[in-house]
Motif scaffolding. Sequence first.
Motif, PDB file in Angstrom:
ATOM      1  N   UNK A 322       0.853  -1.180   0.000  1.00 37.61           N
ATOM      2  CA  UNK A 322       0.000   0.000   0.000  1.00 37.61           C
ATOM      3  C   UNK A 322       0.890   1.231   0.000  1.00 37.61           C
ATOM      4  N   UNK A 323       0.333   2.395  -0.228  1.00 38.76           N
ATOM      5  CA  UNK A 323       1.115   3.633  -0.198  1.00 38.76           C
ATOM      6  C   UNK A 323       1.197   4.125   1.239  1.00 38.76           C
ATOM      7  N   UNK A 324       2.227   3.674   1.959  1.00 41.55           N
ATOM      8  CA  UNK A 324       2.361   4.080   3.363  1.00 41.55           C
ATOM      9  C   UNK A 324       2.742   5.546   3.507  1.00 41.55           C
ATOM     10  N   UNK A 325       3.042   6.209   2.402  1.00 41.24           N
ATOM     11  CA  UNK A 325       3.262   7.648   2.459  1.00 41.24           C
ATOM     12  C   UNK A 325       1.999   8.418   2.804  1.00 41.24           C
ATOM     13  N   UNK A 326       0.827   7.763   2.620  1.00 41.24           N
ATOM     14  CA  UNK A 326      -0.450   8.400   2.940  1.00 41.24           C
ATOM     15  C   UNK A 326      -0.854   8.189   4.395  1.00 41.24           C
ATOM     16  N   UNK A 327      -0.020   7.502   5.187  1.00 41.12           N
ATOM     17  CA  UNK A 327      -0.360   7.254   6.580  1.00 41.12           C
ATOM     18  C   UNK A 327      -0.104   8.468   7.465  1.00 41.12           C
ATOM     19  N   UNK A 438      10.260   8.006  -0.778  1.00 40.78           N
ATOM     20  CA  UNK A 438       9.041   8.567  -0.203  1.00 40.78           C
ATOM     21  C   UNK A 438       8.558   9.707  -1.083  1.00 40.78           C
ATOM     22  N   UNK A 439       7.273  10.025  -0.972  1.00 41.48           N
ATOM     23  CA  UNK A 439       6.710  11.116  -1.754  1.00 41.48           C
ATOM     24  C   UNK A 439       6.002  10.625  -3.002  1.00 41.48           C
ATOM     25  N   UNK A 440       5.383  11.547  -3.726  1.00 44.27           N
ATOM     26  CA  UNK A 440       4.585  11.157  -4.903  1.00 44.27           C
ATOM     27  C   UNK A 440       5.416  10.746  -6.110  1.00 44.27           C
ATOM     28  N   UNK A 441       6.695  11.105  -6.156  1.00 47.09           N
ATOM     29  CA  UNK A 441       7.512  10.825  -7.340  1.00 47.09           C
ATOM     30  C   UNK A 441       8.137   9.431  -7.273  1.00 47.09           C
ATOM     31  N   UNK A 443       7.940   7.393  -4.439  1.00 44.34           N
ATOM     32  CA  UNK A 443       7.363   6.675  -3.314  1.00 44.34           C
ATOM     33  C   UNK A 443       6.922   5.271  -3.678  1.00 44.34           C
ATOM     34  N   UNK A 444       6.218   4.589  -2.762  1.00 44.06           N
ATOM     35  CA  UNK A 444       5.821   3.197  -2.979  1.00 44.06           C
ATOM     36  C   UNK A 444       4.982   2.973  -4.232  1.00 44.06           C
ATOM     37  N   UNK A 445       4.234   3.994  -4.670  1.00 45.44           N
ATOM     38  CA  UNK A 445       3.408   3.831  -5.871  1.00 45.44           C
ATOM     39  C   UNK A 445       3.982   4.585  -7.065  1.00 45.44           C
TER      40      UNK A 445
END
Length: 484
Positions: A322-327, A438-441, A443-445
């Motif tokens: 999952x995108x843990x950056x959104x936690x 990490x981050x939108x660029x 990151x995990x997704x």
Amino acid sequence: MVAIDVRPVFYVIGNLLIIVAVAMLAPMVVDLAVGNSDWFVFGTASALTLFFGVLLVLTNWTPAKTLNLRQTFLLTTFAWIVVCTFGALPFIFAETRLDFTDAYFEAMSGLTTTGATVIVGLDRLAPGLLLWRSLLQWLGGLGIIAMGIAILPFLRVGGMQLFRAESSDRSDKVVPRASDLAVALGWIYLGLTIACTVLLTLSGMPTFDAVNHAMTAVSTAGFSTKDASVGHWDSAAVHWVLTVFMVIGALPFVRLISLARGDGRSLWRDSQVRWFLGFLAVISLAMGGWLSQTAEIAWHDALRLATFNIVSVVTTTGYASTDYGLWGPFAVGVFLILTVIGGCTGSTTGGIKVFRFEILFMVMRVQLIRLYSPHRMMPLTYGGKPVDNDIMVSVMAFGFAFVASILITFVILSAIGLDFLTAISGAATAIANVGPGLGPVIGPVGNFSSLPDSAKWVLSVAMLLGRLEFFTVLVLLNPKFWMR
């Protein structure tokens, strides 16, 4: 004047290229079986790699059977550079049509088991290329284990001389000869890969995906066959199977050999194993509880999500469910710290590694005690072996090089134009060989495809530095190294 006989170095590199050439035949057969035209690319790349490998072997054969210290330093660095160059060929000429920068980045990420990727559209990628990415990581992981057990202790890099006994002291060997050790490592590595494949298949993952993920889980490498990584499979069984094998891949493989030979206590006697497993348990339970409360997720789902992604980052595998950056900011901060931890020595993981934290903790404890009891004698031991000043200095020098490399890489990436979070997490994940940042660029997704070419070359160098533990590469920059 150069006073190093490079013939033994190129002879070994030639043999490594022959292994790579043979490995290229597997994706060629897969593409041929499904009727994909990339089979010709792999066949041509294999023939070209084999030609240069045989050429190096034939032109650099010497009667000498062993490498000296300087030749070993040279081999350790140049082998990775050369093998990555040939490993990049399929990415250049296959349907991905990557330029040399992207292809070399992908190959370096694969062989160093980092797991950062520049390829978009994995779900639609030809099976041969998917298998080649996994094979690069699988072969790289096996090479990393051999390097951690046999080469780095010999080179006395980063405190690794603590573990030299397990490859040179006959009284403490798990097997009597180096050749036996290599065979045992290969069988354990292959056995774990097969076991993981079977369990993933039984958990509902298609066989081809199971084979690929087994190779990249045991090697703690992280390449997936899907853009969404392991998050593509909403299956608790798949996640827990991969979690278990990521943990196993982060354990000392010499202890796994002892375990396979019936010595079940040797694994638990290793203090770094106890610290590693204890740390994973505590941080996973804490993050699972926090996630359950803040995100209103069922406790068992929160624990699974937290454990899988924490184990993935700590073991430097780099899968994401999952995108843990959104936690939230708290989770981002925790994962940034976890990026640099790493697993046990003699495993496939990157990062600082647990035994170095143990040594640093012991040194700090002694220093604190000496402040109020300056005449107290406190000999330091690790695993029953004395920790002398040479080891302590080596560990502290490694720690300084690790932090300094992240900061320097971060500054360079910032100067190139990357934002703060992308630059700092990119530097940390490359040096620690984790994969996603990490981050939108990145990151995990996300992935690294949108970064400038200059940033990709900086990160490729950072991945190599981190994998070879810095001084193995940096010593080559000293002019005196090349002089008689």
